[in-house]
Design a protein around this motif. Structure first.
Motif: not given
Length: 194
Positions: A44, A106, A110, A179
């Motif tokens: 992140v 992930t 996100l 991500a």
């Protein structure tokens, strides 16, 4: 505690871990959001730096703190349950399904963050992130680590939550890819909306 009380029932142990993680995430994001933006996850943090939300010089110290914090969490849990401070996990989490699961976990995390950040982020993000991670425990084969710092730290815990150190690099690569794809997609989606 979930593993100890489950009496060998993996589903009950997973449910206990899921509930504890979700509840803790809400509380921690609400508590640390005003302090650091509740950056607990290097994926992140990198995505935020790429998008210009976090200055690049701050990204490395944030990520170092995230890794140290994750290992401190493992040490604290082990101390509470009278386990060795750190010990390598033997819990195998390998193969394409596991890696794809971490990509999906992930990516979704996100997507939730970027999607919620446009509105009332201080209210929406803590509950949305916790809700997503709680659900992703159950809809991913990997139980949704979705965090490189957590992945590294869980390799030092031979408990229900652990991951073999040899399997951690694949998880981290998949997490960073997830991500990156989510960040790129939401950059495009939000640019399209003006």
């Amino acid at each position: 505690m979930g593993e100890r009380l489950a009496g060998g029932n993996v589903a009950v142990a997973l449910l206990a871990n899921t509930m504890a993680t979700g509840a803790a995430l809400v509380a921690l994001i609400l508590a640390f959001g005003p302090v650091s933006g509740a950056h607990f996850n290097p994926a992140v943090t990198l995505a935020d730096a790429v998008r210009g939300g976090l200055p690049w010089p701050e990204a490395a110290p944030y990520m170092a703190a995230q890794v140290v914090g994750a290992f401190a969490g493992v040490a604290a849990a082990h101390l509470m349950f009278e386990l060795p401070l750190f010990f390598a996990s033997r819990h195998a989490r390998s193969g394409p399904a596991q890696m794809f699961s971490e990509f999906v976990a992930t990516f979704g995390l996100l997507a939730v963050i970027w999607g919620c950040a446009r509105g009332r982020a201080s209210v929406a993000v803590p509950f949305a992130v916790a809700g997503y991670i709680t659900a992703a425990y159950w809809f991913t084969a990997s139980t949704s680590f979705a965090n490189p710092a957590v992945t590294l730290a869980r390799s030092a815990s031979d408990t229900f939550a652990g991951i073999r150190p040899a399997d951690a690099p694949g998880f981290i690569v998949a997490q960073l890819l997830g991500a990156g794809v989510a960040t790129g997609l939401f950059h495009w989606l939000l640019a399209e909306r003006g």
